[in-house]
Write a protein that holds these residues in place. Structure first.
Motif, PDB file in Angstrom:
ATOM      1  N   PHE A 521       2.255   0.095   9.397  1.00  0.00           N
ATOM      2  CA  PHE A 521       2.700   0.022   8.009  1.00  0.00           C
ATOM      3  C   PHE A 521       1.584  -0.094   6.971  1.00  0.00           C
ATOM      4  O   PHE A 521       0.616  -0.819   7.181  1.00  0.00           O
ATOM      5  CB  PHE A 521       3.636  -1.174   7.828  1.00  0.00           C
ATOM      6  N   GLU A 524       3.298  -1.227   0.194  1.00  0.00           N
ATOM      7  CA  GLU A 524       3.432  -0.562  -1.118  1.00  0.00           C
ATOM      8  C   GLU A 524       3.529  -1.554  -2.258  1.00  0.00           C
ATOM      9  O   GLU A 524       2.893  -1.392  -3.282  1.00  0.00           O
ATOM     10  CB  GLU A 524       4.678   0.325  -1.114  1.00  0.00           C
ATOM     11  N   VAL A 556       7.434  -4.252   0.259  1.00  0.00           N
ATOM     12  CA  VAL A 556       7.932  -2.931   0.639  1.00  0.00           C
ATOM     13  C   VAL A 556       6.833  -2.255   1.451  1.00  0.00           C
ATOM     14  O   VAL A 556       5.667  -2.231   1.040  1.00  0.00           O
ATOM     15  CB  VAL A 556       8.289  -2.083  -0.605  1.00  0.00           C
ATOM     16  N   LEU A 557       7.196  -1.754   2.630  1.00  0.00           N
ATOM     17  CA  LEU A 557       6.225  -1.131   3.534  1.00  0.00           C
ATOM     18  C   LEU A 557       6.579   0.332   3.730  1.00  0.00           C
ATOM     19  O   LEU A 557       7.757   0.700   3.759  1.00  0.00           O
ATOM     20  CB  LEU A 557       6.282  -1.807   4.913  1.00  0.00           C
ATOM     21  N   ARG A 558       5.565   1.153   3.881  1.00  0.00           N
ATOM     22  CA  ARG A 558       5.784   2.576   4.182  1.00  0.00           C
ATOM     23  C   ARG A 558       5.323   2.789   5.626  1.00  0.00           C
ATOM     24  O   ARG A 558       4.296   2.251   6.042  1.00  0.00           O
ATOM     25  CB  ARG A 558       4.933   3.390   3.200  1.00  0.00           C
ATOM     26  N   SER A 559       6.118   3.536   6.391  1.00  0.00           N
ATOM     27  CA  SER A 559       5.730   3.791   7.785  1.00  0.00           C
ATOM     28  C   SER A 559       4.704   4.922   7.833  1.00  0.00           C
ATOM     29  O   SER A 559       4.873   5.949   7.168  1.00  0.00           O
ATOM     30  CB  SER A 559       6.963   4.174   8.600  1.00  0.00           C
ATOM     31  N   SER A 563       6.516   9.535   6.728  1.00  0.00           N
ATOM     32  CA  SER A 563       6.187   9.043   5.389  1.00  0.00           C
ATOM     33  C   SER A 563       7.411   8.885   4.488  1.00  0.00           C
ATOM     34  O   SER A 563       7.338   8.269   3.436  1.00  0.00           O
ATOM     35  CB  SER A 563       5.147   9.938   4.731  1.00  0.00           C
ATOM     36  N   ASP A 565      10.058   7.279   5.485  1.00  0.00           N
ATOM     37  CA  ASP A 565      10.725   6.045   5.898  1.00  0.00           C
ATOM     38  C   ASP A 565      10.061   4.831   5.265  1.00  0.00           C
ATOM     39  O   ASP A 565       8.833   4.730   5.240  1.00  0.00           O
ATOM     40  CB  ASP A 565      10.628   5.871   7.419  1.00  0.00           C
ATOM     41  N   TYR A 566      10.867   3.943   4.757  1.00  0.00           N
ATOM     42  CA  TYR A 566      10.266   2.717   4.253  1.00  0.00           C
ATOM     43  C   TYR A 566      11.140   1.509   4.550  1.00  0.00           C
ATOM     44  O   TYR A 566      12.309   1.645   4.935  1.00  0.00           O
ATOM     45  CB  TYR A 566       9.921   2.825   2.769  1.00  0.00           C
ATOM     46  N   ARG A 568      11.975  -2.693   3.336  1.00  0.00           N
ATOM     47  CA  ARG A 568      11.775  -3.790   2.390  1.00  0.00           C
ATOM     48  C   ARG A 568      12.147  -5.057   3.137  1.00  0.00           C
ATOM     49  O   ARG A 568      13.165  -5.112   3.824  1.00  0.00           O
ATOM     50  CB  ARG A 568      12.701  -3.581   1.200  1.00  0.00           C
ATOM     51  N   SER A 588      16.005   5.313   6.273  1.00  0.00           N
ATOM     52  CA  SER A 588      15.506   6.536   6.898  1.00  0.00           C
ATOM     53  C   SER A 588      16.580   7.622   6.776  1.00  0.00           C
ATOM     54  O   SER A 588      17.554   7.439   6.058  1.00  0.00           O
ATOM     55  CB  SER A 588      15.163   6.241   8.368  1.00  0.00           C
ATOM     56  N   THR A 601       9.876  -3.496  12.449  1.00  0.00           N
ATOM     57  CA  THR A 601       9.324  -4.374  11.412  1.00  0.00           C
ATOM     58  C   THR A 601       9.423  -5.841  11.851  1.00  0.00           C
ATOM     59  O   THR A 601       8.481  -6.623  11.689  1.00  0.00           O
ATOM     60  CB  THR A 601      10.085  -4.167  10.077  1.00  0.00           C
TER      61      THR A 601
END
Ligand SMILES: O=P(O)(O)O[C@H]1O[C@H](CO)[C@@H](O)[C@H]1O
Ligand SMILES: [Mg+2]
Length: 621
Positions: A521, A524, A556-559, A563, A565-566, A568, A588, A601
């Protein structure tokens, strides 16, 4: 100080003697005496060092002796402080509502509360008034207190309940004149007022004699029957939109109040509104129907806990029924399970919340243009709840707001948005709490059950189930999947140590927040509401209120794998239990991918942040 032959350490001595000076309850006096005699200084420190504080849902703790616990003395002191505070705020309207549930000591706690208010000359609307104490049990569900405050224009209210906590806990929920639970600065100012009024007033322990005088002077009013009738009418008038035809001797849902107070009011409402009868149109789980403070059939009386709906589901299964509805013990929260494609699925708090939001939006769309112009729609939920209604609001073109955890925030937010001219008919939190503000500005499990029953009937008429409705919504708004869980912490200090270590892990590298998490991750956005930092606002000032006394981080994370997929997530220390909670929501392009991402996560946070083995945390997730 010495107590008999025992020498109490100096740092405890004044605390122990203050306890004996103030407490007149023989059980709790005995408990402290025994701790002194057994020289259990460690336990005495835990009990006497710090006063029980207002958390997510008011005061809540185990019932035992000590200023950090729930007992007649701390309830009495809280009531004296609260009474003084409300007297200062509303000198010309000194009136309060008091109610209680069926827990051990709830009635006694309500009595010392009432005694405190009467001593200051308040009018007390007692929702659990009994003619001759002890011969009869009267309880109410929590939402009746805020409802009564609104009806009676009272200056505040108290509900004695610990909701779904273990049986040895109890609690003290405080409501303000707006029918919402208290938020800052009231909580802090009331806490200060409690500290200023610790010494029991002259008649603090004389409930029986005060009661007789107050009844005679009209200051103590038996309010349950009138208020309940008004509540039933309000629900019937404001929340009923569909006819439910009575089924001919074929029950079509199962209801459980989980050993709490829900069945009395639930039965009355569904009978009055639709003529539904227990054992004919629905079944109530017999072992869990009557209020029982032992909660004998469940290890935790919380519909959210695994297994809590087992009895209800097996009753449904035996009777070929495919819906189960449940309230928590004080009936302010609501859960539901559904049989779909031959399997039982308990809906999550977020899923139920989304379904209610969908219903709210569908009904709003049917209103005429004039109504819509005059009443711009806003839906709100707590920031740890699903963001799917945020997406829905963006797609459909209405407003969305979030708040901190707990209905004290949601209720007050709804009130202030309403003052701005906005229309806020519904709010929810993932912890199976649902508010229908046409009835109360707090969560209400009975209102929720009434609305949900109508939704079921409408879906059934179209051959649909709630799962179908959710799937349609995923296709329209995106696949939102949660992985919510918690760690049990040995004590709250450990939570602080863990959050300290998390902050050190990036601050020691000169960063204000981490830029990555694990291998997958990138970060963001990052918000720390304990220290007051948000990465994506002007001057990094957080949007939501900062509270240095409770731990809470959201990111908030971005995989890196996909790209689009995220995720929170929020992690925070519970305000009602010794838990560290983790709320994860992944988005997703399919349900499966989102679910897997949410779980990854959880695993990443476990490994990089929480390190349960090292920190002595346990979890079933
Ligand atoms: O998470 P804590 O602080 O324990 O609060 C819990 O208590 C409330 C329900 O009674 C909910 O807001 C739930 O989140
Ligand atoms: Mg509850």
């Amino acid at each position: 100080m010495s107590s008999g032959a025992v020498q109490v350490p100096p740092e405890l001595a004044s605390k122990v003697s203050a306890w004996f000076e103030n407490d007149k309850n023989e059980h709790t006096r005995k408990e402290i005496t025994e701790l002194v005699n057994s020289q259990n200084w460690h336990e005495l420190h835990l009990r006497l060092d710090s006063r029980i504080a207002f958390g997510t849902a008011g005061l809540r703790a185990r019932m035992e002796a000590g200023v950090s616990r729930m007992n007649t003395l701390t309830v009495l002191q809280a009531s004296q402080g609260l009474a003084k505070y409300l007297q200062d705020k509303f000198p010309t309207n000194k009136s309060v509502v008091v109610g209680h549930d069926h827990r051990f000591n709830s009635k006694e706690f309500a009595q010392v509360t009432i005694a405190a208010f009467l001593q200051l000359g308040f009018t007390v609307y007692d929702l659990c008034f009994v003619e001759n104490d002890g011969t009869q049990d009267v309880y109410v569900h929590t939402p009746l207190v805020p409802f009564a405050i609104d009806q009676l224009n009272a200056s505040g209210g108290v509900m004695i309940t610990a909701s779904h906590n273990p049986k040895l806990d109890n609690g003290y929920k405080v409501y303000y004149s707006n029918g919402c639970q208290i938020i800052p600065p009231h909580d802090r100012l009331i806490a200060q007022s409690i500290d200023d009024n610790l010494k029991p007033w002259d008649d603090a322990w004389n409930y029986d004699s005060i009661k007789a005088g107050a009844i005679a002077s009209g200051k103590l009013i038996d309010a349950k029957s009138d208020i309940t009738q008004k509540y039933v009418s309000a629900v019937a008038k404001r929340l009923v939109f569909t006819e439910l035809s009575s089924t001919k001797n074929k029950p079509w849902f199962v209801y459980t109040p989980m050993h709490g107070v829900g069945s009395e009011i639930f039965e009355r409402i569904v009978e009055k509104v639709w003529g539904l009868k227990g054992n004919v149109d629905y079944l109530c789980v017999p072992q869990q129907k009557n209020p029982d403070p032992e909660f004998p059939t469940v290890s935790f009386p919380n519909p959210e806990e695994k297994g809590a709906l087992d009895l209800a589901i097996s009753l449904a299964e035996k009777n070929d029924i495919s819906f189960v509805l449940a309230n928590d013990p004080d009936a302010d929260r609501f859960s539901a399970a559904v049989k779909y494609e031959n399997k039982w699925k308990q809906l999550s708090g977020n899923e139920i919340g989304f379904l209610f939001a969908q219903q709210t939006w569908d009904s709003y769309k049917q209103e005429n243009e004039e109504f819509q112009r005059a009443n711009p729609l806003v839906l709100i939920n707590s920031t740890v709840s699903s963001q799917m209604i945020k997406r829905m609001a963006e797609v459909e073109g209405f407003e969305y707001r979030d708040t901190l955890t707990g209905f004290k925030w949601l209720g007050n937010q709804a009130r202030s948005l309403e003052k701005e001219g906005l229309y806020v008919p519904f709010a929810f939190e993932e912890a199976i709490g649902y508010m229908f503000s046409k009835v109360v500005h707090d969560k209400d499990g009975i209102s929720a059950a009434v609305v949900f029953l109508q939704m079921i009937a409408n879906w059934k008429a179209k051959g649909l189930s709630p799962i179908d409705i959710l799937r349609r919504a995923f296709a329209r708004y995106g696949y939102f999947q949660e992985y919510n869980g918690y760690y049990t912490v040995p004590n709250p200090t450990v939570t602080n140590v863990i959050f300290g270590a998390i902050r050190d892990s990036y601050r020691n590298h000169g960063q204000q927040h981490p830029s990555t998490l694990g291998d997958e991750f990138t970060v963001e956005t990052f918000t720390d509401l304990t220290i007051g930092y948000q990465s994506d606002t002007p001057n990094n000032v957080p949007r939501l209120p900062v509270d240095s006394s409770s731990q809470m981080i959201t990111a908030v994370l971005r995989s890196r794998l996909h790209s689009d997929d995220y995720v929170r997530f929020t992690t925070r220390g519970s305000g009602t239990e010794p838990k560290l909670k983790v709320y994860i929501e992944a988005i997703s392009d399919s349900e499966e991918k989102a679910r897997a991402l949410a779980k990854r996560t959880w695993d990443t946070l476990k490994e990089c942040w929480f390190k349960p083995q090292e920190m002595g945390l346990t979890t079933n997730f």
